[in-house]
Each structure stands twice: as C-alpha cells, then as structure tokens.
Design an enzyme around this catalytic site. Structure first.
Site, short mmCIF file in Angstrom:
data_model
loop_
_atom_site.label_atom_id
_atom_site.label_comp_id
_atom_site.label_asym_id
_atom_site.label_seq_id
_atom_site.Cartn_x
_atom_site.Cartn_y
_atom_site.Cartn_z
N ASP A 1 -11.25 98.64 117.65
CA ASP A 1 -10.05 98.06 117.17
C ASP A 1 -9.22 97.78 118.28
O ASP A 1 -8.36 96.87 118.45
CB ASP A 1 -9.21 98.57 115.98
N CYS B 1 -5.12 100.79 72.78
CA CYS B 1 -4.06 101.16 72.37
C CYS B 1 -3.29 100.36 71.42
O CYS B 1 -2.26 100.79 71.06
CB CYS B 1 -3.13 101.13 73.94
N ASP C 1 -14.11 103.65 115.41
CA ASP C 1 -13.62 102.47 114.91
C ASP C 1 -12.27 102.01 115.52
O ASP C 1 -11.82 100.94 115.69
CB ASP C 1 -13.55 102.59 113.49
N GLN C 2 -11.52 103.15 115.71
CA GLN C 2 -10.27 103.12 116.35
C GLN C 2 -10.05 102.47 117.75
O GLN C 2 -9.47 101.72 118.12
CB GLN C 2 -9.37 104.44 116.39
N LYS D 1 -38.82 85.21 100.92
CA LYS D 1 -38.05 84.07 100.60
C LYS D 1 -36.58 84.48 100.31
O LYS D 1 -36.64 84.79 99.01
CB LYS D 1 -38.58 82.90 99.74
N CYS E 1 -5.59 95.43 71.71
CA CYS E 1 -6.44 96.17 72.53
C CYS E 1 -7.02 97.19 71.88
O CYS E 1 -6.58 98.05 71.00
CB CYS E 1 -5.45 96.83 73.58
#
Length: 696
Positions: free
Chosen positions: A37, A410, A33-34, A115, A407
């Site tokens: 890129d 909490c 990948d490097q 489809k 909540c």
C-alpha cells in the site's frame, strides 16, 4: 527533474506489477500489505502531482474511479462467434463424425475445457500492455469496458516477457464472479433489504456495465483466458497457445485436458459433472475444441459458429420436495427475510433443507402454501431457490402463507419503506436479532476480528445480558469472575478472549468504521470516508451533502451515515469506544500536499472528463489544497464541467455566478512540472463571461 521523476514512477510501476503477479498468480506475498500500500500510495502521489507522466496501465488504475455515462463501441478484429450447444452425448458423437469426415480421416485430438458461466471478453495486448477490453456484443463489435477490466486483480496490465511473444494479439476469455464473492454479495444485499442477484453470470455482466469502475473493483471479478488470436500463425495447436498464455502471466484454468478420442472427452465430461461443484466458480458445461489450429482452419466456420468446436451443457439440476414451514429471519438492518424449510432433498451435490424466498412479493407470485410440493433449483448453482409449485400435488388442507405484520422477534409492527422490497422492523434499539447481528458484525473477521469472540460466543454473552453494544465488549475483561462461571468457557478461552479484546484496540480506524454496522457503509466506503476525514470527529461534523462528494460514497450512503452519526445513542457508543482505546482516527501523519495552490478554493465536478477520471481529479484538487463539495452554492469557487453535465447544475451555477471551467482550465490552475510553491503567486480567479462561464 521530469526525467528523474519518470524513472522513479517507472521503477515503482514495474515493482508493483511484479508484486501483483506474485500475489495473484503464484500465491506469494513478497512484501507486507502495508508495504504494498505504501508503494502504491507513493506512485499515486507522483501521478497526481505529474499527471502527464502517468501511464494508462498504472497499478493505481486497479482501484477504479473512472465514471462514464455511456460506453463507446469497437469492432472485433476477429469475430466473436458463439458455440453450438448440446445436452446430448449422441450429438457429441455426431459432432465427432463430422470432424472425422471434414479432416478426411487424418488423426486429430481435442482439448476439453470447463465452460465457466460468466461474460465473454476480448482483450487486446500491444507490446505487452493491455490496450483495450471489449465485450462480445453482437459478435462483430462490442462495448469498450477497458476501465472496468483494469480493476480485475488477477488480470495483468503488463505481461511477463516470454520467447516468441507476439507484439500484437487478442486474448479471449471469461470474466466471472467467484461463488464465495457472489454469496457474500447477496448476503450483504439481503441484510440491506436489496433485491438479490439472480446468479453469478448476471452479476458479472451487470458489474461490467457499472458506470463507476470503483464499484466494479469492489465486486472482485476474476478472469480466465481460453484463447489467443494473432494476425499470423504463432502456434501449431490450441493447447500450445494455452501454455503460452499462462507463461505471459495471464490466468488460465488448470482444469483443461488434451483428449485423444471421443471416449476420453466423455470421461472428462462425466468426471466434472459432479466435481465442478467443488470449484469456486460457476460452470455450466464443457467446451470441446479440435486442438490442431491448421485442422481448425480446414474445418472452417458456419455463419454463427465454428465447425471445430462445440459446447456440451450440463442440464440444470432441479428436485421436488415438500415445503414444511416458512421461517422469518431478522437481519442486522431490520430486514425481514422469509426462508423456506424443506423436506431434505439431494441437489447439485448437496442436501438441501432450506431455500430463500426473497420477500413477500415472491411468496404471492408463487401462491405458495404450506404442504405444497415445490420445485427447487440452485440459482447459479449455489443458492437454492423455489422456482415453482406442483399444483396437481397440492393437498386439500394446504395452508396459504400469510406474511407477518409484526416483527417475529420483538412484536414491533413492520414497515415497508417506499421503493423497497423488504418489510423491516424499525425497533433497531430493542430488537434482539438486530442487536445480536450488529455485535456479530463488529467482531467479524473483516471488522475488529476479535480472537476468542466469535459469533457463537458473542451470541451467548448477548443472551446472558453481558453485552448489548460493541462498547460492552470492552467491559468484559473487568468481569472475568463472571466469565469463569459460564459453561464451556475455560480459563484458557477466557485468556484468549481478553487478549483478543485488547488486540482489537489496535485495529485501524477504517475497519472500526466498517464494524460499526452503519447501513450501506461497506469496507470500501469505510476506507474512503476514513481516508478523507481521518478521524471520527471530523466525519461526525460533516453533512450528508459533504460526505456525498467523497469518492465512491454517493447520496444514499451519505444520508444514512450522517443520520447514524447524529443519533445521541450512537454518539454515546463512540465516546465509550474512545474511552476504551479503540482507534477512531487514522494514525501517522496526513499525506503531504503536492502544493497549496488551490487552498481556500472549493470545487464541484460534474460530467465525464477526457483526460482524468473523476476520482483522479478529486485527488488532484485535494492534494493541491482544494476542497470538494457535492452542492452548488454562492460560496462555491468553481464548477468543473465535463461532457454530459446535467443542465440543472449548469443553470444553478449560472444563477449564482459561479465560474464554470473545463478540465484543462483546472489543470492550468496547478503548478507546472518542477515549479515550487514559491515560484509564483496563487492563481487569480479566471475571467468569466456574463453567464459565469470561462472564455475560450
């Protein structure tokens, strides 16, 4: 010099096209990948320095960046007719009888194809190059979305040469959003308290109409070709044309089959009725076509659809079950999402026990009550959802659902920000599910990817009070004696965990930035911010206005990121991560500037530009030493105006006597091809008229 540069750009283009084909069509990575890129960046730098030599189908166009205010339309050379639909096998038998009658008893075959539930698209290729992408529209003309289509990684911009390949032809196919991507996108939207996308088809359609192709690229659309059209006859059969499309490098699903009889067609339909749920793409039926193209011509068309094809649609799968309970989950951003807990029921190949309720508005709209018998479907055949209530089956003691005001984790009073559908818990520093979810996000595969520290382990360590923030993770190796005492965590697991923590210190800055869990900062935005500012200190010093000028960021994201970076607790977190050795800056040298011709100048871009995308213009300005900003002030050097520029910016620039220049004027400020920085002095500010706009 220009010839040498053009040859270098052509060689890079061909190499990158080849690597893309190998990766997306043959699942083969010839380079890292490097390295990919690096090649892409090298080509991008050459195109920025020599825009006149850039090709419209360059591999650099995959990343997006074209912004439009509206889509032009174009006629279809061959009408894009819709297919007749049926849900009945008896209708298929009648269709087969009509085909047999129309062909006067001659032998014939069918081609059956899945489809795919996406967006029909017509792609024009000329001399092996993608020329234009047009939506179905009204069947005779559609929207030109070429810039967005170019972002689809599996779609070749340059075809592989093949014997007999027509010089000019159209490809018809379906653009779709893969189910895993759709699920991931909705999970992220749910975390952020945004409305969920209804199904992959609508998501794909909406994506293609986005104004910024960089956002389209981030959605990871895919394409399957299912038809090849030419002005003349190049193939004898549809199945032969499908094989040709694949040989050109176009993605063709390998699920199609030639069927010698209607009985084989029905076998194909029955096979895929359940098997389709194993595919990573939504399907809603089977398309049946007469294979021989001359026989297609003989059968002809009606005003709306061909007589030689029909679509068999699978009925939507739904089930009845009982709503037992509603559970409220608190996400990483504090969004509170209701989830229906159901009596288990078989649906679309799975056992469904839970269904999303999205938000309080949906609960109220459905008038849901505990104990109700509900209708459950799969949205896009992936996400279970409640679509209705069987009122006649409602028990007398059914309990109305009251959305919590505090909540559930909490006890903090919930808030509902203006314009948002979700209630949120504002206790981001002390709400356990939020803290735990942020830790899980930090160690996740796309972020720091810490081996040996998955969601379950980090959850245990959080519950035990050993980790509360990402910085605490880096204290764990020094607490090995405590780790040894934990159940289900042996010496080898601890070794893996510590090795994974150490390895995470080498994770690149963009992934660290994504892992911090800043609201709205996804992978793409994190990459763009990291590339632009290069280190966390420069990013933290930037204002929201400055961040908003970075490609693909925008105002809402910039405000959230700037606010997060100014929080003292977050500053402390970043400092602890720095001390631990986490990468908070890009490594390596900064990109070499093409020139310093625009050094000391600042620019605002507004409107739509004819020759370059906004992203390309920003890259050109920065690579020549200039700066981009998002706001107009007395200190601004130039406002670069494209078509449809808003009147407010023009008025503000005029008031501050900021020169308003065109795209061509901007390019005239740059060095000519082959010119070095020493050849000429820096450009003089252009002469302006009384209203601050350039003459001519």
């Amino acid at each position: 010099m220009p010839d040498a540069i053009q040859a270098q750009m052509q060689a890079l283009t061909e190499r990158l096209h080849h690597l893309n084909y190998q990766y997306y069509q043959r699942d083969t990575s010839e380079v890292s990948d490097q390295e990919f890129d690096r090649l892409l960046a090298e080509l991008g730098a050459l195109e920025a320095a020599h825009p006149a030599l850039a090709q419209p189908n360059s591999p650099t166009q995959r990343v997006g960046g074209t912004v439009t205010k509206q889509f032009a339309t174009a006629p279809h050379r061959f009408p894009m007719l819709s297919l007749g639909n049926t849900y009945s096998e008896d209708d298929l038998r009648e269709f087969d009888e009509r085909v047999q009658k129309g062909l006067e008893g001659a032998p014939y075959r069918y081609v059956c194809e899945l489809k795919f539930d996406g967006v029909a698209m017509s792609l024009a290729y000329q001399n092996g190059e993608l020329h234009q992408g047009v939506t179905r529209g009204d069947g005779t003309r559609g929207d030109v979305v070429t810039a967005n289509v170019r972002t689809i990684r599996t779609l070749p911009l340059h075809l592989r040469p093949a014997p007999g390949q027509p010089a000019d032809f159209e490809v018809r196919g379906e653009i779709f959003l893969p189910l895993p991507v759709f699920a991931e996108l909705n999970a992220e939207r749910e975390q952020n308290g945004e409305a969920l996308l209804a199904n992959p088809r609508n998501a794909a359609s909406g994506t293609l109409k986005l104004q910024d192709s960089a956002q389209v690229a981030a959605r990871k659309l895919r394409f399957f070709a299912y038809s090849l059209l030419t002005p003349g006859r190049h193939f004898a059969t549809h199945s032969e044309a499908l094989g040709a499309l694949a040989s050109y490098g176009l993605p063709v699903s390998d699920t199609w089959r030639v069927c010698a009889s209607l009985a084989e067609v029905l076998d194909f339909i029955h096979h895929w009725e359940k098997q389709r749920f194993t595919l990573p793409v939504a399907t809603d039926g089977i398309v049946i076509k007469v294979d021989d193209l001359r026989q297609q011509d003989q059968l002809g068309l009606t005003a709306k659809s061909p007589r030689w094809a029909i679509a068999y649609k699978y009925p939507a799968e739904a089930a009845r079950t009982q709503l037992r309970e509603v559970q409220y989950n608190v996400g990483r951003t504090g969004a509170v999402t209701p989830v229906a807990l159901l009596a288990p029921v078989a649906l679309a190949g799975t056992i469904v026990k839970r269904a999303t309720l999205h938000n309080a508005n949906q609960i109220a709209a459905l008038d849901l009550r505990l104990g109700d018998t509900v209708l459950v479907e799969k949205g896009g055949e992936i996400i279970p959802k409640i679509t209705g209530v069987v009122l006649e089956a409602r028990p007398a003691d059914a309990v109305p659902i009251v959305y919590p005001t505090a909540c559930p984790a909490c006890g903090t009073p919930l808030v509902r920000p203006e314009g948002e559908a979700h209630f949120r818990c504002p206790n981001e520093r002390g709400c356990p599910p939020q803290l735990k979810a942020r830790l899980e996000h930090y160690v996740s595969r796309k972020a720091l990817n810490i081996d040996g520290l998955g969601a379950e382990t980090v959850g245990r360590l959080f519950d035990l009070g050993m980790v509360n923030t990402p910085a605490d993770i880096y204290d764990l190796p020094a607490r090995r004696a405590e780790l040894v005492t934990l159940e289900r965590l042996g010496e080898k697991s601890i070794d893996n965990l510590i090795a994974g923590i150490e390895a995470s210190k080498q994770v690149p800055f963009p992934r660290v930035l994504f892992g911090l869990g800043i609201r709205y900062v996804g992978e793409t935005v994190a990459q763009k911010l990291a590339q632009h500012y290069r280190d966390i200190d420069a990013l933290a010093a930037a204002t929201a206005e400055e961040m908003a000028a970075v490609p693909e960021v925008g105002g809402v994201i910039a405000v959230a990121a700037a606010a997060w970076l100014q929080e003292p607790q977050n500053r402390e977190l970043l400092e602890r991560l720095r001390q631990a050795g986490v990468q908070l800056a890009l490594t390596g040298e900064a990109p070499v500037l093409a020139s310093d011709r625009l050094a000391g100048l600042t620019f605002v871009l507004s409107g739509v530009f004819a020759e370059h995308s906004r992203d390309e213009l920003q890259h050109i300005i920065v690579s020549n030493g200039g700066k981009i900003t998002g706001s107009i002030s007395k200190k601004l050097s130039y406002l670069v105006a494209g078509e449809n520029m808003g009147p407010a910016k023009r008025e503000k620039a005029t008031g501050f006597k900021v020169p308003i220049i065109s795209e061509a004027d901007l390019m005239a400020l740059l060095p000519a091809p082959g010119e070095t920085a020493a050849d000429t002095d820096a450009p003089e500010p252009p002469a302006t008229g009384a209203q601050g706009e350039l003459f001519g």
